[in-house]
Design a protein around this motif. Structure first.
Motif, PDB file in Angstrom:
ATOM      1  N   LEU A  24       0.869  -1.107  -0.334  1.00  0.00           N
ATOM      2  CA  LEU A  24       0.048   0.201  -0.221  1.00  0.00           C
ATOM      3  C   LEU A  24       0.717   1.221   0.053  1.00  0.00           C
ATOM      4  CD1 LEU A  24      -2.575  -1.037   2.188  1.00  0.00           C
ATOM      5  CD2 LEU A  24      -2.835  -0.462  -0.199  1.00  0.00           C
ATOM      6  N   ALA A  25       1.529   1.740   0.577  1.00  0.00           N
ATOM      7  CA  ALA A  25       2.599   2.373   0.617  1.00  0.00           C
ATOM      8  C   ALA A  25       3.289   2.430  -0.089  1.00  0.00           C
ATOM      9  CB  ALA A  25       4.541   1.895   2.086  1.00  0.00           C
ATOM     10  N   LEU A  26       4.261   1.310  -1.197  1.00  0.00           N
ATOM     11  CA  LEU A  26       4.501   1.805  -2.645  1.00  0.00           C
ATOM     12  C   LEU A  26       3.453   1.791  -4.125  1.00  0.00           C
ATOM     13  CD1 LEU A  26       6.568   0.882  -4.220  1.00  0.00           C
ATOM     14  CD2 LEU A  26       5.879  -1.365  -4.773  1.00  0.00           C
ATOM     15  N   VAL A  27       2.350   1.450  -3.863  1.00  0.00           N
ATOM     16  CA  VAL A  27       1.442   2.570  -4.366  1.00  0.00           C
ATOM     17  C   VAL A  27       0.729   3.562  -4.385  1.00  0.00           C
ATOM     18  CG1 VAL A  27      -0.803   1.411  -5.431  1.00  0.00           C
ATOM     19  CG2 VAL A  27       0.372  -0.286  -4.594  1.00  0.00           C
ATOM     20  N   GLY A  28       0.888   4.367  -2.786  1.00  0.00           N
ATOM     21  CA  GLY A  28       0.998   5.650  -2.982  1.00  0.00           C
ATOM     22  C   GLY A  28       2.232   6.998  -3.346  1.00  0.00           C
ATOM     23  N   PHE A  29       2.627   5.578  -3.262  1.00  0.00           N
ATOM     24  CA  PHE A  29       4.204   6.052  -3.623  1.00  0.00           C
ATOM     25  C   PHE A  29       3.529   7.042  -4.710  1.00  0.00           C
ATOM     26  CE2 PHE A  29       8.448   6.983  -4.914  1.00  0.00           C
ATOM     27  CZ  PHE A  29       8.865   7.996  -4.515  1.00  0.00           C
ATOM     28  N   VAL A  30       3.896   5.903  -5.709  1.00  0.00           N
ATOM     29  CA  VAL A  30       3.827   5.621  -6.929  1.00  0.00           C
ATOM     30  C   VAL A  30       2.188   6.273  -7.437  1.00  0.00           C
ATOM     31  CG1 VAL A  30       3.481   4.326  -9.208  1.00  0.00           C
ATOM     32  CG2 VAL A  30       4.734   3.755  -7.477  1.00  0.00           C
ATOM     33  N   ALA A  31       1.644   6.962  -6.912  1.00  0.00           N
ATOM     34  CA  ALA A  31       0.513   7.883  -6.752  1.00  0.00           C
ATOM     35  C   ALA A  31       0.395   9.385  -6.635  1.00  0.00           C
ATOM     36  CB  ALA A  31      -1.041   6.998  -6.279  1.00  0.00           C
ATOM     37  N   LEU A  32       1.964   9.460  -5.891  1.00  0.00           N
ATOM     38  CA  LEU A  32       1.710  10.345  -5.383  1.00  0.00           C
ATOM     39  C   LEU A  32       2.728  11.187  -6.573  1.00  0.00           C
ATOM     40  CD1 LEU A  32       1.569  12.994  -3.737  1.00  0.00           C
ATOM     41  CD2 LEU A  32       3.637  11.373  -2.141  1.00  0.00           C
ATOM     42  N   VAL A  33       4.245  10.688  -7.157  1.00  0.00           N
ATOM     43  CA  VAL A  33       4.278  11.010  -8.070  1.00  0.00           C
ATOM     44  C   VAL A  33       3.921  10.787  -9.521  1.00  0.00           C
ATOM     45  CG1 VAL A  33       6.500  10.257  -9.367  1.00  0.00           C
ATOM     46  CG2 VAL A  33       6.464   9.356  -7.497  1.00  0.00           C
ATOM     47  N   ILE A  34       2.708   9.732 -10.177  1.00  0.00           N
ATOM     48  CA  ILE A  34       1.645  10.177 -11.145  1.00  0.00           C
ATOM     49  C   ILE A  34       1.150  11.951 -10.878  1.00  0.00           C
ATOM     50  CG2 ILE A  34       0.497   9.515 -12.179  1.00  0.00           C
ATOM     51  CD1 ILE A  34       1.278   6.204 -11.714  1.00  0.00           C
ATOM     52  N   ILE A  35       0.872  12.400  -9.921  1.00  0.00           N
ATOM     53  CA  ILE A  35      -0.467  13.293  -9.686  1.00  0.00           C
ATOM     54  C   ILE A  35       0.652  14.275  -9.340  1.00  0.00           C
ATOM     55  CG2 ILE A  35      -1.542  14.444  -7.926  1.00  0.00           C
ATOM     56  CD1 ILE A  35      -2.286  12.174  -6.911  1.00  0.00           C
ATOM     57  N   LEU A  37       3.397  15.285 -11.823  1.00  0.00           N
ATOM     58  CA  LEU A  37       4.478  14.924 -12.457  1.00  0.00           C
ATOM     59  C   LEU A  37       4.040  16.434 -13.773  1.00  0.00           C
ATOM     60  CD1 LEU A  37       5.669  11.450 -13.865  1.00  0.00           C
ATOM     61  CD2 LEU A  37       6.767  13.432 -13.160  1.00  0.00           C
ATOM     62  N   PRO A  38       2.462  16.564 -14.033  1.00  0.00           N
ATOM     63  CA  PRO A  38       2.576  17.389 -14.960  1.00  0.00           C
ATOM     64  C   PRO A  38       3.060  19.053 -14.391  1.00  0.00           C
ATOM     65  CG  PRO A  38       0.576  16.125 -14.287  1.00  0.00           C
ATOM     66  CD  PRO A  38       1.894  15.288 -13.086  1.00  0.00           C
ATOM     67  N   HIS A  39       2.855  19.376 -12.806  1.00  0.00           N
ATOM     68  CA  HIS A  39       2.921  20.161 -11.870  1.00  0.00           C
ATOM     69  C   HIS A  39       4.625  20.566 -11.663  1.00  0.00           C
ATOM     70  CE1 HIS A  39      -0.848  20.279 -11.539  1.00  0.00           C
ATOM     71  NE2 HIS A  39      -1.285  19.253 -10.256  1.00  0.00           N
ATOM     72  N   ILE A  40       5.812  19.425 -12.147  1.00  0.00           N
ATOM     73  CA  ILE A  40       6.669  19.399 -12.247  1.00  0.00           C
ATOM     74  C   ILE A  40       7.419  20.577 -13.041  1.00  0.00           C
ATOM     75  CG2 ILE A  40       9.415  19.051 -12.055  1.00  0.00           C
ATOM     76  CD1 ILE A  40       7.940  16.691 -10.887  1.00  0.00           C
TER      77      ILE A  40
END
Length: 204
Positions: A24-35, A37-40
């Motif tokens: 769950l922690a890994l999935v949450g981290f990946v989801a956070l990175v995807i969210i 990316l457009p704002h970087i």
């Protein structure tokens, strides 16, 4: 003797819970990175508010959005051919879009804009042509504004504005003729127009 295996099954199910928490922690981290990316934004990139419009001499025409009329903007720079709906690009000016009124227009706005590349000194001519008027509403009120931007980083400065009444389909009229210096300044006394509502501001 068996080695320690954190993922071996235990009677109390603690290893299963540990594995689920890790996943769950890994999935949450990946989801956070995807969210995120457009704002970087890469270093040195300009924000939307910092991006300036193209062109040096900018000529715009607007007419009422509720009027289904095809008003064509024509501009002519010194030593160049007129630029309008049937000749959208010249050596100096480019017509951004030929607005047909309510036909094929998803914005619902009635306007046309021409931009120049550079500011050649000499006489400029701005015409309007009421090409088509299915609405049959007369007169068609149009506003023409001419601005100049001497440097790409500067804001455009309005030079001229005029309100024009188009009285019949097929009518073409010269809104104004004017001269610009090499520095993009309006030459005093160079503005010629048939319309009384012309406003001119001299620049140095």
């Amino acid at each position: 003797m068996r080695g320690l295996d954190l993922f071996d099954g235990d009677d109390d199910g603690s290893s299963t819970v540990f594995r689920d928490v890790i996943m769950l922690a890994l999935v949450g981290f990946v989801a956070l990175v995807i969210i995120m990316l457009p704002h970087i934004q890469p270093p040195g990139a300009k924000t939307t508010s910092e991006i300036t419009a193209p062109g040096n001499v900018i000529v715009e025409v607007r007419w009422p959005d509720e009027v289904d009329a095809d008003v064509d903007l024509w501009v002519q720079a010194p030593g160049d051919l007129p630029v309008g709906y049937s000749n959208k690009g010249g050596a100096v000016f480019n017509l951004l879009r030929d607005d047909l009124g309510m036909r094929a227009d998803v914005t619902g706005l009635n306007y046309e804009t021409s931009y120049s590349r550079g500011i050649p000194p000499g006489e400029y001519t701005v015409n309007l042509h009421l090409y088509r008027n299915p609405s049959q509403l007369y007169p068609v009120h149009a506003t023409v504004v001419t601005s100049v931007k001497r440097d790409t980083q500067e804001r455009a400065e309005q030079l001229l504005a005029s309100k024009v009444l188009l009285l019949s389909e097929g009518e073409e009229t010269t809104v104004y003729r004017f001269r610009l210096t090499e520095a993009g300044a309006l030459v005093p006394g160079s503005v010629h127009s048939l319309f009384k509502e012309l406003r001119a501001r001299r620049t140095s």
